[in-house]
Design an enzyme around this catalytic site. Structure first.
Site, PDB file in Angstrom:
ATOM      1  N   TYR A 101      -1.885 108.809   6.974  1.00  0.00           N
ATOM      2  CA  TYR A 101      -0.512 108.910   6.500  1.00  0.00           C
ATOM      3  C   TYR A 101      -0.030 107.530   6.081  1.00  0.00           C
ATOM      4  O   TYR A 101      -0.224 106.554   6.798  1.00  0.00           O
ATOM      5  CB  TYR A 101       0.386 109.444   7.634  1.00  0.00           C
ATOM      6  CG  TYR A 101       1.877 109.377   7.342  1.00  0.00           C
ATOM      7  CD1 TYR A 101       2.561 110.514   6.909  1.00  0.00           C
ATOM      8  CD2 TYR A 101       2.594 108.194   7.491  1.00  0.00           C
ATOM      9  CE1 TYR A 101       3.916 110.463   6.630  1.00  0.00           C
ATOM     10  CE2 TYR A 101       3.951 108.133   7.206  1.00  0.00           C
ATOM     11  CZ  TYR A 101       4.606 109.273   6.785  1.00  0.00           C
ATOM     12  OH  TYR A 101       5.941 109.229   6.507  1.00  0.00           O
ATOM     13  N   GLU A 190       5.901 108.874  -0.105  1.00  0.00           N
ATOM     14  CA  GLU A 190       5.112 109.271   1.069  1.00  0.00           C
ATOM     15  C   GLU A 190       3.814 109.937   0.634  1.00  0.00           C
ATOM     16  O   GLU A 190       3.827 110.788  -0.242  1.00  0.00           O
ATOM     17  CB  GLU A 190       5.931 110.234   1.933  1.00  0.00           C
ATOM     18  CG  GLU A 190       5.244 110.607   3.231  1.00  0.00           C
ATOM     19  CD  GLU A 190       6.008 111.701   3.975  1.00  0.00           C
ATOM     20  OE1 GLU A 190       6.736 111.379   4.925  1.00  0.00           O
ATOM     21  OE2 GLU A 190       5.876 112.877   3.594  1.00  0.00           O
TER      22      GLU A 190
END
Ligand code: GDP
Ligand code: MN
Length: 380
Positions: A101, A190
């Site tokens: 991530y 993101e």
């Protein structure tokens, strides 16, 4: 403005962040053609402005073009958390060894962009932050110094990425993500998951990209990505007229001048037991045309039963606002009560103009609290 996955990936690609090749499809036939062109297996991904599509059944692996057509037929029209799927992204399927991530957003309290990175990607990042906060590496970037190679190195070392090839690729992506964030005037970039393939290649498999609305005028290419069909038609109308408009759930339309007064008006309406249907900010100016535009937006909201128009005239002169109100009421035949509180510069003159007009659905009040009470009463 939130971008769809495929749009965010297009921006990633422009900034040199590796993504898989894909095509957009709005029909099962287009999905089949895309799969043929890309070569199966492909992934069929629902394009909606919400996360958790995988869990909701909006992401499926297709082994063949036939499969892609059938899966697209299933996914198109599906409802994912209140969003109807009208587009699917057909992407060449990736083999995944690991899911990481990486994100970049604003940390408002630190007044700096903030990178977050963890090797525990793929799942909800909130879950990682709650159950395993140490696994989430956070690193601020001083906006005046900008992003430097050491930022990427720091993130991968603290995130305990051991493979040198991965370290190098991720560090490079960190630098490019910062360039994309600044270059597009984003508020959030993101990548979840950032995958590692069995060949050791690092790639962005998903994208969540939010661009600052107030910067869009500098980015016509990104502004053009706005999905007119999916937007609230009133918000579109407001934007075209340059009116700040936010939709809420209640019955009282709220109009104020200046963000502070408008927010307080929302609070006061709630305080006296009402529920705002929306709010509109006239800004510092508030000339006649501005009032007409704002009232046009508010009165188009079918939930509105009464309007509370709260004006404090500092730079805005109340007589000017009063004329704007009359002009608007004449033009539009407003069918429900309009409560006006006018105070500040030229307030008496403004109230006199309104009183002399003697319109049956126009109610002038002297204080904010009385005005709110009256509007809530009339909306009931
Ligand atoms: P989200 O559920 O909305 O966050 O959508 P994502 O694009 O992040 O996809 C969710 C999950 O689907 C990923 O974490 C992967 O596990 C899986 N997935 C998506 N694309 C592929 C792919 O090309 N290959 C494989 N094997 N899995 C994929
Ligand atoms: Mn995701």
């Amino acid at each position: 403005m939130d971008l769809y996955e495929y749009q965010g990936k297009e921006l990633f690609r422009r900034y040199g962040i590796p993504v898989s090749e894909g095509r957009l499809a709005t029909t099962p036939g287009e999905a089949r053609a895309a799969a043929d062109e890309l070569g199966a297996p492909v992934v069929v991904k629902a394009q909606v402005l919400t996360g958790g599509r995988g869990k909701a059944g909006g992401i499926k692996l297709a082994e063949s073009a036939d499969d892609a057509e059938a899966l697209a037929a299933d996914i198109l029209g599906m409802d994912i958390r209140g969003h109807t799927v009208t587009k699917v992204w057909i992407e060449r399927a990736s083999e995944i060894d690991r899911e990481y991530y990486l994100s970049l957003t604003f940390d408002r309290s630190a007044k700096k962009p903030l990178f977050m990175f963890t090797t525990r990607g793929g799942i909800d990042i909130e879950e990682v932050a709650a159950s395993n906060p140490d696994a989430l590496v956070r690193l601020h970037v001083d906006p005046l110094e900008g992003c430097h190679p050491w930022h990427g190195r720091r993130l991968v070392y603290e995130g305990a990425v051991s493979d040198p090839g991965e370290q190098k690729q991720i560090a490079a992506i960190v630098g490019k993500l910062y360039e994309a964030f600044v270059g597009c005037e984003a508020m959030l970039c993101e990548i979840n998951p950032l995958i590692v393939t069995p060949d050791g290649e690092v790639r962005a498999l998903d994208s969540k990209f939010t661009v600052d609305d107030n910067a869009l005028f500098r980015h016509p290419d990104i502004a053009a990505m706005r999905d007119i069909g999916a937007a609230d038609p009133l918000e579109t109308l407001a934007r075209e007229k340059g009116v700040v408009y936010v939709k809420l759930d209640g019955e009282v339309g709220v109009l104020g001048n200046g963000a502070g007064l408008t927010m307080s008006t929302v609070d006061v309406v709630t305080f006296v037991g009402g529920r705002p249907a929306n709010f509109c900010d006239l800004g510092g100016g508030g000339d006649a045309q501005g009032v007409v535009d704002a009232l046009e937006v508010i009165t188009s909201d079918p939930q509105v039963r009464a309007i509370f128009f709260n004006i404090f005239g500092g730079i805005t002169r109340c007589d000017e606002v009063a004329r704007g109100i009359l002009q608007a009421v004449e033009q539009m035949r407003i069918g429900f009560p309009l409560v006006v509180r006018l105070d500040g510069t030229n307030a008496e003159e403004g109230r006199r103009i309104l009183t002399e007009a003697a319109l049956p659905n126009l109610h002038a009040e002297a204080t904010m609290l009385d005005g709110a009470r009256r509007a809530v009463e009339l909306a009931a």
